[in-house]
Write a protein that holds these residues in place. Structure first.
Motif, PDB file in Angstrom:
ATOM      1  N   ALA A  73      29.950  32.725  40.616  1.00  0.00           N
ATOM      2  CA  ALA A  73      31.143  32.112  41.196  1.00  0.00           C
ATOM      3  C   ALA A  73      32.397  32.690  40.548  1.00  0.00           C
ATOM      4  O   ALA A  73      32.503  32.775  39.324  1.00  0.00           O
ATOM      5  N   GLY A  74      33.335  33.101  41.383  1.00  0.00           N
ATOM      6  CA  GLY A  74      34.607  33.611  40.894  1.00  0.00           C
ATOM      7  C   GLY A  74      34.618  35.076  40.547  1.00  0.00           C
ATOM      8  O   GLY A  74      35.682  35.648  40.357  1.00  0.00           O
ATOM      9  N   LEU A  75      33.441  35.706  40.466  1.00  0.00           N
ATOM     10  CA  LEU A  75      33.357  37.121  40.118  1.00  0.00           C
ATOM     11  C   LEU A  75      33.101  37.939  41.384  1.00  0.00           C
ATOM     12  O   LEU A  75      32.093  37.724  42.074  1.00  0.00           O
ATOM     13  N   ILE A  76      33.983  38.858  41.708  1.00  0.00           N
ATOM     14  CA  ILE A  76      33.772  39.720  42.860  1.00  0.00           C
ATOM     15  C   ILE A  76      32.743  40.777  42.485  1.00  0.00           C
ATOM     16  O   ILE A  76      32.922  41.524  41.518  1.00  0.00           O
ATOM     17  N   GLU A  77      31.648  40.819  43.242  1.00  0.00           N
ATOM     18  CA  GLU A  77      30.512  41.671  42.881  1.00  0.00           C
ATOM     19  C   GLU A  77      29.731  42.043  44.129  1.00  0.00           C
ATOM     20  O   GLU A  77      30.018  41.571  45.234  1.00  0.00           O
ATOM     21  N   ASN A 149      45.794  34.974  45.145  1.00  0.00           N
ATOM     22  CA  ASN A 149      46.578  33.850  44.615  1.00  0.00           C
ATOM     23  C   ASN A 149      46.063  33.369  43.254  1.00  0.00           C
ATOM     24  O   ASN A 149      46.100  32.175  42.951  1.00  0.00           O
ATOM     25  N   ASP A 150      45.555  34.320  42.463  1.00  0.00           N
ATOM     26  CA  ASP A 150      45.021  33.979  41.149  1.00  0.00           C
ATOM     27  C   ASP A 150      45.138  35.224  40.267  1.00  0.00           C
ATOM     28  O   ASP A 150      44.905  36.339  40.755  1.00  0.00           O
ATOM     29  N   PRO A 151      45.458  35.083  38.975  1.00  0.00           N
ATOM     30  CA  PRO A 151      45.666  36.255  38.120  1.00  0.00           C
ATOM     31  C   PRO A 151      44.412  36.770  37.419  1.00  0.00           C
ATOM     32  O   PRO A 151      44.488  37.764  36.683  1.00  0.00           O
ATOM     33  N   ASP A 152      43.272  36.129  37.612  1.00  0.00           N
ATOM     34  CA  ASP A 152      42.119  36.392  36.752  1.00  0.00           C
ATOM     35  C   ASP A 152      40.977  37.154  37.405  1.00  0.00           C
ATOM     36  O   ASP A 152      39.916  37.308  36.796  1.00  0.00           O
ATOM     37  N   SER A 192      39.429  29.235  42.180  1.00  0.00           N
ATOM     38  CA  SER A 192      39.075  28.810  43.544  1.00  0.00           C
ATOM     39  C   SER A 192      40.353  28.490  44.304  1.00  0.00           C
ATOM     40  O   SER A 192      40.462  27.471  44.973  1.00  0.00           O
ATOM     41  N   SER A 193      41.321  29.364  44.165  1.00  0.00           N
ATOM     42  CA  SER A 193      42.631  29.146  44.762  1.00  0.00           C
ATOM     43  C   SER A 193      42.601  29.401  46.268  1.00  0.00           C
ATOM     44  O   SER A 193      41.610  29.855  46.825  1.00  0.00           O
ATOM     45  N   THR A 194      43.718  29.130  46.929  1.00  0.00           N
ATOM     46  CA  THR A 194      43.855  29.403  48.357  1.00  0.00           C
ATOM     47  C   THR A 194      44.231  30.855  48.566  1.00  0.00           C
ATOM     48  O   THR A 194      45.268  31.317  48.078  1.00  0.00           O
ATOM     49  N   THR A 225      40.924  27.898  51.692  1.00  0.00           N
ATOM     50  CA  THR A 225      41.148  27.048  50.536  1.00  0.00           C
ATOM     51  C   THR A 225      39.867  26.996  49.708  1.00  0.00           C
ATOM     52  O   THR A 225      38.811  26.644  50.207  1.00  0.00           O
ATOM     53  N   GLY A 226      39.973  27.361  48.425  1.00  0.00           N
ATOM     54  CA  GLY A 226      38.801  27.382  47.574  1.00  0.00           C
ATOM     55  C   GLY A 226      37.973  28.616  47.823  1.00  0.00           C
ATOM     56  O   GLY A 226      36.893  28.576  48.408  1.00  0.00           O
ATOM     57  N   VAL A 227      38.485  29.787  47.406  1.00  0.00           N
ATOM     58  CA  VAL A 227      37.811  31.057  47.650  1.00  0.00           C
ATOM     59  C   VAL A 227      36.387  31.016  47.106  1.00  0.00           C
ATOM     60  O   VAL A 227      36.139  30.537  46.005  1.00  0.00           O
ATOM     61  N   GLN A 228      35.437  31.534  47.892  1.00  0.00           N
ATOM     62  CA  GLN A 228      34.023  31.430  47.537  1.00  0.00           C
ATOM     63  C   GLN A 228      33.482  32.620  46.763  1.00  0.00           C
ATOM     64  O   GLN A 228      32.300  32.650  46.423  1.00  0.00           O
ATOM     65  N   PHE A 229      34.299  33.628  46.463  1.00  0.00           N
ATOM     66  CA  PHE A 229      33.811  34.756  45.671  1.00  0.00           C
ATOM     67  C   PHE A 229      33.216  34.248  44.363  1.00  0.00           C
ATOM     68  O   PHE A 229      33.741  33.310  43.761  1.00  0.00           O
TER      69      PHE A 229
END
Length: 229
Positions: A73-77, A149-152, A192-194, A225-229
């Motif tokens: 979750a949250g990591l683009i892969e 929409n997120d810096p991380d 999990s930003s928009t 809303t709530g990116v699923q990457f």
């Protein structure tokens, strides 16, 4: 219809045509239109041929945007995906990518740290891994940009191999992320930003437009809303 002047021969009979350009009324309403051309020879014999065309004055718009997480979750892969659904099924796919027919084709996904400014990382789908893909002149950008929409998500520029697919029935572009190609050490776990997808349009090559040449407006955005990457 552009007519070229000159002398032409049909079954030993010569005809001379003058040149003219015929332009349809620019204010034609949308829908099916029928037009006819009648040819007449010197003996007053004539023949008429007709065609039907469809007038389309409406530009395609973005219907929805969604991401799919295939791993952390949250990591683009590899295995993650994003999909953009638009309002029309008859799209000029060769304008998105030269010679493309909609089948799965190799592309690149490029992520830029602070690509949208103010700590907002960005994602673009590109024909090549070049500076012209994102953050540059955008000549190699195919669909548009995603403001994560997120810096991380990334700490530097990161490029992935990917595939692009068009599903005509669903009116959907799907980008499936493959192996990381460059800058891989800069990957981070985002939030999990928009996220917002903004289409590219109006370019000589790249960007979404329909078969009638109507370009998508860059104001035609879609959010998840709530990116699923």
């Amino acid at each position: 219809a552009s007519l070229t002047s000159g002398e032409y021969t049909c079954e030993t009979q010569s005809f001379i045509y003058q040149s003219a350009v015929l332009t349809a009324d620019a204010s034609l309403a949308e829908g099916a239109k029928t037009f006819q051309i009648t040819g007449t020879d010197f003996a007053s014999n004539s023949s008429t041929t007709g065609w039907t065309v469809t007038i389309d004055n409406t530009a395609p718009t973005t219907g929805s945007f969604a991401t799919t997480n295939a791993g952390t979750a949250g990591l683009i892969e590899a295995g993650d995906a994003l999909a953009v659904v638009i309002s029309e099924a008859v799209i000029d796919l060769a304008h998105v990518k030269a010679g493309w027919n909609g089948s799965s084709t190799a592309v690149f996904v490029k992520l830029l740290d602070n690509g949208y400014g103010s700590g907002k990382d960005g994602l673009w789908v590109c024909i090549a891994d070049t500076a012209n893909c994102a953050g540059g002149t955008n000549e190699d950008e195919l669909l548009g940009g995603v403001n994560l929409n997120d810096p991380d998500y990334v700490a530097n520029t990161v490029t992935f191999n990917a595939t692009l697919l068009w599903t005509v029935g669903a009116k959907k572009f799907t980008v499936t992320i493959g192996s990381c190609a460059s800058g891989c050490g800069g990957l981070g776990t985002g939030g999990s930003s928009t996220a917002t997808f903004t289409p590219r349009s109006g370019a000589d090559l790249g960007g979404i437009r329909d078969k009638a040449g109507n370009n998508m407006s860059t104001s035609s955005t879609a959010q998840e809303t709530g990116v699923q990457f």
